[in-house]
Design a protein around this motif. Structure first.
Motif, PDB file in Angstrom:
ATOM      1  N   SER A 180       0.830  -1.210   0.000  1.00  0.00           N
ATOM      2  CA  SER A 180       0.000   0.000   0.000  1.00  0.00           C
ATOM      3  C   SER A 180       0.861   1.254   0.000  1.00  0.00           C
ATOM      4  O   SER A 180       0.596   2.200  -0.738  1.00  0.00           O
ATOM      5  CB  SER A 180      -0.920  -0.004   1.216  1.00  0.00           C
ATOM      6  N   PHE A 181       1.917   1.282   0.819  1.00  0.00           N
ATOM      7  CA  PHE A 181       2.813   2.431   0.867  1.00  0.00           C
ATOM      8  C   PHE A 181       3.501   2.625  -0.477  1.00  0.00           C
ATOM      9  O   PHE A 181       3.615   3.746  -0.976  1.00  0.00           O
ATOM     10  CB  PHE A 181       3.850   2.270   1.979  1.00  0.00           C
ATOM     11  N   GLY A 182       3.976   1.550  -1.076  1.00  0.00           N
ATOM     12  CA  GLY A 182       4.643   1.628  -2.376  1.00  0.00           C
ATOM     13  C   GLY A 182       3.716   2.136  -3.458  1.00  0.00           C
ATOM     14  O   GLY A 182       4.110   2.961  -4.293  1.00  0.00           O
ATOM     15  N   TRP A 183       2.481   1.680  -3.453  1.00  0.00           N
ATOM     16  CA  TRP A 183       1.501   2.128  -4.438  1.00  0.00           C
ATOM     17  C   TRP A 183       1.214   3.611  -4.258  1.00  0.00           C
ATOM     18  O   TRP A 183       1.165   4.366  -5.232  1.00  0.00           O
ATOM     19  CB  TRP A 183       0.222   1.306  -4.304  1.00  0.00           C
ATOM     20  N   THR A 184       1.035   4.046  -3.011  1.00  0.00           N
ATOM     21  CA  THR A 184       0.755   5.456  -2.733  1.00  0.00           C
ATOM     22  C   THR A 184       1.952   6.320  -3.118  1.00  0.00           C
ATOM     23  O   THR A 184       1.793   7.385  -3.703  1.00  0.00           O
ATOM     24  CB  THR A 184       0.397   5.656  -1.246  1.00  0.00           C
ATOM     25  N   SER A 220       4.185   5.687  -5.374  1.00  0.00           N
ATOM     26  CA  SER A 220       4.213   5.713  -6.836  1.00  0.00           C
ATOM     27  C   SER A 220       3.197   6.707  -7.382  1.00  0.00           C
ATOM     28  O   SER A 220       3.475   7.436  -8.335  1.00  0.00           O
ATOM     29  CB  SER A 220       3.940   4.318  -7.373  1.00  0.00           C
ATOM     30  N   LYS A 221       2.024   6.749  -6.781  1.00  0.00           N
ATOM     31  CA  LYS A 221       0.977   7.687  -7.200  1.00  0.00           C
ATOM     32  C   LYS A 221       1.419   9.134  -6.957  1.00  0.00           C
ATOM     33  O   LYS A 221       1.176  10.008  -7.791  1.00  0.00           O
ATOM     34  CB  LYS A 221      -0.315   7.386  -6.433  1.00  0.00           C
ATOM     35  N   VAL A 222       2.070   9.387  -5.824  1.00  0.00           N
ATOM     36  CA  VAL A 222       2.574  10.729  -5.494  1.00  0.00           C
ATOM     37  C   VAL A 222       3.599  11.170  -6.545  1.00  0.00           C
ATOM     38  O   VAL A 222       3.515  12.274  -7.091  1.00  0.00           O
ATOM     39  CB  VAL A 222       3.197  10.734  -4.078  1.00  0.00           C
ATOM     40  N   ALA A 227       5.745  13.612   5.928  1.00  0.00           N
ATOM     41  CA  ALA A 227       7.116  13.424   5.442  1.00  0.00           C
ATOM     42  C   ALA A 227       7.229  12.207   4.520  1.00  0.00           C
ATOM     43  O   ALA A 227       8.053  12.207   3.609  1.00  0.00           O
ATOM     44  CB  ALA A 227       8.063  13.270   6.620  1.00  0.00           C
ATOM     45  N   GLN A 228       6.412  11.199   4.735  1.00  0.00           N
ATOM     46  CA  GLN A 228       6.511  10.000   3.899  1.00  0.00           C
ATOM     47  C   GLN A 228       6.043  10.247   2.469  1.00  0.00           C
ATOM     48  O   GLN A 228       6.379   9.498   1.568  1.00  0.00           O
ATOM     49  CB  GLN A 228       5.743   8.838   4.519  1.00  0.00           C
ATOM     50  N   PHE A 229       5.288  11.324   2.245  1.00  0.00           N
ATOM     51  CA  PHE A 229       4.826  11.642   0.899  1.00  0.00           C
ATOM     52  C   PHE A 229       5.524  12.871   0.340  1.00  0.00           C
ATOM     53  O   PHE A 229       5.055  13.476  -0.612  1.00  0.00           O
ATOM     54  CB  PHE A 229       3.312  11.828   0.870  1.00  0.00           C
TER      55      PHE A 229
END
Length: 179
Positions: free
Chosen positions: A38-42, A44-46, A163-165
């Motif tokens: 889920s984090f990787g997909w998000t 990638s979307k960012v 910060a993660q995004f």
């Protein structure tokens, strides 16, 4: 006659604890894997959102600059955070506008309302336009030539306080203005 002791049915408490522990480890690994996916997909979307907004903005400005017959601001030799071009007899302006949630790039053609070039999902952190002019003099049979070039630079960042995004990307392009 000898009687056999009957075996008890079911699990002992120790077996039950072992089964629960094994299932807990398997569940933890599964949930962790889903979280990472889920984090990787998000993420990638960012990154995709930032890249698409930057690419669209740079192409839009570049297209106008290639079609421009003149650039009136910034004047040659200077730089600024907005630009005004004459494209097909109309005034075209590019500038950054701060909204309640973001800073976006806008384009205004003639007297029409300004249109958003970037979305409010991203922030325009840096916007700079430079104009260069190269003049040649006429001597004898040599014709005077003037070349005007416009350089534009932009940095776009994902609009999030997390910060993660945090993700930004920059681009610079140079276009010759037709005279």
């Amino acid at each position: 006659m000898r009687t056999q002791r009957e075996q008890p049915c079911g699990f002992s408490i120790i077996e039950l604890i072992i089964y629960v522990a094994v299932l807990s480890v398997i569940a933890a690994v599964f949930v962790s894997s889903l979280s990472q996916i889920s984090f990787g997909w998000t993420r990638s979307k960012v990154e995709s959102e930032v890249q698409q907004n930057l690419r669209f903005a740079m192409e839009n400005i570049s297209q106008s600059a290639r079609s421009a017959s003149a650039i009136t601001f910034p004047v040659p030799g200077t730089s600024g955070t907005s630009t005004t071009m004459i494209v097909n007899g109309q005034t075209v302006q590019y500038f950054a506008t701060t909204t309640a949630t973001s800073t976006i790039l806008q384009k205004k053609v003639g007297a029409s309302a300004a249109e958003n070039i970037t979305s409010d999902i991203v922030k325009v952190n840096y916007l700079n336009f430079k104009t260069f002019e190269n003049n040649a003099t006429t001597t004898g049979n040599v014709v005077k030539a003037t070349a005007t070039t416009s350089q534009f630079s932009m940095t776009v960042e994902y609009n999030s306080d997390s910060a993660q995004f945090s993700y930004s990307q920059s681009a610079t392009s140079t276009e010759r203005i037709k005279n």
